[in-house]
Motif scaffolding. Structure first.
Motif, mmCIF file in Angstrom:
data_model
loop_
_atom_site.group_PDB
_atom_site.id
_atom_site.type_symbol
_atom_site.label_atom_id
_atom_site.label_comp_id
_atom_site.label_asym_id
_atom_site.label_seq_id
_atom_site.Cartn_x
_atom_site.Cartn_y
_atom_site.Cartn_z
ATOM 1 N N ASP A 1 0.719 10.272 10.799
ATOM 2 C CA ASP A 1 1.001 10.907 9.496
ATOM 3 C C ASP A 1 -0.246 10.928 8.623
ATOM 4 O OD1 ASP A 1 3.636 11.417 10.091
ATOM 5 O OD2 ASP A 1 4.412 9.604 9.111
ATOM 6 N N GLU A 2 -1.033 9.875 8.731
ATOM 7 C CA GLU A 2 -2.219 9.770 7.871
ATOM 8 C C GLU A 2 -3.210 10.897 8.170
ATOM 9 O OE1 GLU A 2 -1.781 8.168 5.150
ATOM 10 O OE2 GLU A 2 -2.328 6.105 5.594
ATOM 11 N N ILE A 3 -3.229 11.357 9.411
ATOM 12 C CA ILE A 3 -4.102 12.492 9.740
ATOM 13 C C ILE A 3 -3.716 13.704 8.870
ATOM 14 C CG2 ILE A 3 -4.616 14.179 11.577
ATOM 15 C CD1 ILE A 3 -4.871 11.797 13.461
ATOM 16 N N ASP B 1 6.953 11.226 3.173
ATOM 17 C CA ASP B 1 6.342 10.440 4.252
ATOM 18 C C ASP B 1 6.128 8.990 3.818
ATOM 19 O OD1 ASP B 1 6.187 12.601 5.945
ATOM 20 O OD2 ASP B 1 4.026 12.909 5.723
ATOM 21 N N GLU B 2 5.595 8.803 2.605
ATOM 22 C CA GLU B 2 5.296 7.433 2.150
ATOM 23 C C GLU B 2 6.588 6.626 1.983
ATOM 24 O OE1 GLU B 2 2.467 6.759 2.678
ATOM 25 O OE2 GLU B 2 1.133 8.375 2.074
ATOM 26 N N GLN B 3 7.638 7.288 1.572
ATOM 27 C CA GLN B 3 8.930 6.577 1.478
ATOM 28 C C GLN B 3 9.365 6.105 2.864
ATOM 29 O OE1 GLN B 3 11.274 9.621 -0.579
ATOM 30 N NE2 GLN B 3 11.386 8.295 -2.387
ATOM 31 N N ARG B 4 9.165 6.961 3.867
ATOM 32 C CA ARG B 4 9.528 6.590 5.243
ATOM 33 C C ARG B 4 8.669 5.411 5.710
ATOM 34 N NH1 ARG B 4 7.630 9.348 9.306
ATOM 35 N NH2 ARG B 4 7.161 11.116 7.953
ATOM 36 N N HIS B 5 7.372 5.472 5.412
ATOM 37 C CA HIS B 5 6.481 4.368 5.808
ATOM 38 C C HIS B 5 6.906 3.055 5.149
ATOM 39 C CE1 HIS B 5 3.039 7.513 6.452
ATOM 40 N NE2 HIS B 5 4.041 7.653 7.295
ATOM 41 N N LEU B 6 7.209 3.146 3.856
ATOM 42 C CA LEU B 6 7.619 1.929 3.146
ATOM 43 C C LEU B 6 8.882 1.354 3.787
ATOM 44 C CD1 LEU B 6 7.515 -0.158 0.896
ATOM 45 C CD2 LEU B 6 8.438 1.549 -0.693
ATOM 46 N N HIS C 1 0.839 -1.203 0.000
ATOM 47 C CA HIS C 1 0.000 0.000 0.000
ATOM 48 C C HIS C 1 0.875 1.254 0.000
ATOM 49 C CE1 HIS C 1 -3.657 -2.259 1.895
ATOM 50 N NE2 HIS C 1 -3.457 -2.554 0.642
ATOM 51 N N GLU C 2 1.938 1.227 0.794
ATOM 52 C CA GLU C 2 2.828 2.403 0.853
ATOM 53 C C GLU C 2 3.508 2.621 -0.498
ATOM 54 O OE1 GLU C 2 2.637 4.214 3.438
ATOM 55 O OE2 GLU C 2 1.800 2.802 4.892
ATOM 56 N N LEU C 3 3.946 1.521 -1.113
ATOM 57 C CA LEU C 3 4.598 1.624 -2.426
ATOM 58 C C LEU C 3 3.631 2.229 -3.452
ATOM 59 C CD1 LEU C 3 6.856 1.048 -4.492
ATOM 60 C CD2 LEU C 3 5.973 -1.292 -4.677
ATOM 61 N N LYS D 1 2.667 5.230 14.213
ATOM 62 C CA LYS D 1 3.320 6.379 13.548
ATOM 63 C C LYS D 1 2.595 6.721 12.252
ATOM 64 C CE LYS D 1 7.707 4.747 14.493
ATOM 65 N NZ LYS D 1 9.111 4.556 14.252
ATOM 66 N N ILE D 2 2.240 5.685 11.503
ATOM 67 C CA ILE D 2 1.563 5.901 10.224
ATOM 68 C C ILE D 2 0.194 6.549 10.449
ATOM 69 C CG2 ILE D 2 0.475 4.665 8.289
ATOM 70 C CD1 ILE D 2 3.054 2.935 8.233
ATOM 71 N N PHE D 3 -0.483 6.148 11.506
ATOM 72 C CA PHE D 3 -1.780 6.754 11.837
ATOM 73 C C PHE D 3 -1.635 8.274 12.005
ATOM 74 C CE2 PHE D 3 -4.547 8.299 15.316
ATOM 75 C CZ PHE D 3 -5.779 8.122 14.715
HETATM 76 FE FE LIG Z 1 1.709 5.835 4.224
#
Ligand SMILES: [Fe+2]
Ligand SMILES: [Fe+2]
Length: 263
Positions: A197-199, A115-120, A83-85, A193-195
């Motif tokens: 950022d998702e906000i 942010d998405e790169q960090r999540h991945l 999903h992050e990718l 953490k992702i939660f």
């Molecule tokens: Fe994400």
């Protein structure tokens, strides 16, 4: 480096390192003063092990009751990494699809990409800690399927921020709880953490929904009118509906009520 060149680099990278690469000199060194013709690419470039798998090759998402089984936990983390990718690719995609979008919109997309790169990376590292590798399991094209229908930035925020990411406001705490239940605190903390950022990511969507729909129009009706046939509001929420997280994201009461009554 130009924003468009960076976006292309991310979108067509054929290594995982390429998907995770930052621009030379950092994000602040990117220039966006030369815009190209819009192009809506139909698919990403991928490393061989992350090529989109056909339906019959795919593995089922595990029931969270089974997260105590390391193989099932890896399966879940692998799906989340995918999903992050896809999110980061679709953000790069949007930079190429909407060259005429406001500079603030495009600058915001770049922050989301970081942010998405960090999540991945969180998930790739966690999967490795568990003795597996991102790419060991087949990946689906869930977010990519809706890309051709995203003809405007408003449709993009409605699909990406206000459906897929909005759903994560309910899903992330739910899965964090299940990882905690089986004492997998490391995986739970990634979801925490992702939660947070998702906000902000949903907030980006809320901001641009309001901008594009204007102050008078009904935000929820505008959202529904701009969803492609692949999506419906019910996909933007989980079973436990977190109204407070949506308020924190800046969604208005009309929108939140509309979502709460979508099943
Ligand atoms: Fe994400
Ligand atoms: Fe996100």
């Amino acid at each position: 480096m130009l924003v468009a060149d960076f976006a292309e680099r991310i979108l067509f990278a054929d290594t995982l390192a390429g998907k995770l690469a930052t621009p030379p000199g950092g994000f602040d060194a990117l220039r966006d003063d030369e815009r190209r013709d819009p192009i809506r690419h139909s698919e990403p470039g991928r490393p061989t092990e992350l090529e989109i798998a056909s339906r019959d090759e795919r593995v089922k998402f595990p029931h969270p009751q089974n997260f105590g089984d390391p193989e099932m936990a890896v399966r879940a983390l692998h799906a989340f990494a995918n999903h992050e990718l896809m999110a980061l690719e679709l953000m790069a995609w949007a930079l190429l699809a909407y060259p005429d979008a406001p500079g603030a919109f495009r600058a915001g997309l770049l922050r989301l990409i970081a942010d998405e790169q960090r999540h991945l990376r969180y998930y790739v590292d966690r999967i490795a800690q568990m003795g597996a590798r991102f790419g060991d399991l087949p990946v689906n094209d869930h977010f990519w399927r809706c890309a051709p229908a995203l003809t405007t930035p408003l449709k993009w925020v409605c699909a990406m921020n206000l459906t897929f990411e909005q759903a994560n406001l309910d899903h992330a705490p739910y899965f964090a709880e299940h990882f905690r239940r089986v004492d997998d605190e490391k995986s739970a903390q990634i979801l925490d953490k992702i939660f947070e950022d998702e906000i902000h990511h949903v907030g980006f969507g809320a901001h641009w929904l309001r901008k594009y729909c204007g102050p008078e129009k009904n935000s929820f009706e505008t959202y529904v009118a701009n969803l492609s046939f692949h999506n419906e509001p019910a996909r933007g929420r989980g079973v436990d509906f977190d109204a407070e997280a949506r308020r924190r994201a800046g969604l208005d009461d009309t929108f939140i009520e509309g979502m709460a009554s979508s099943q």
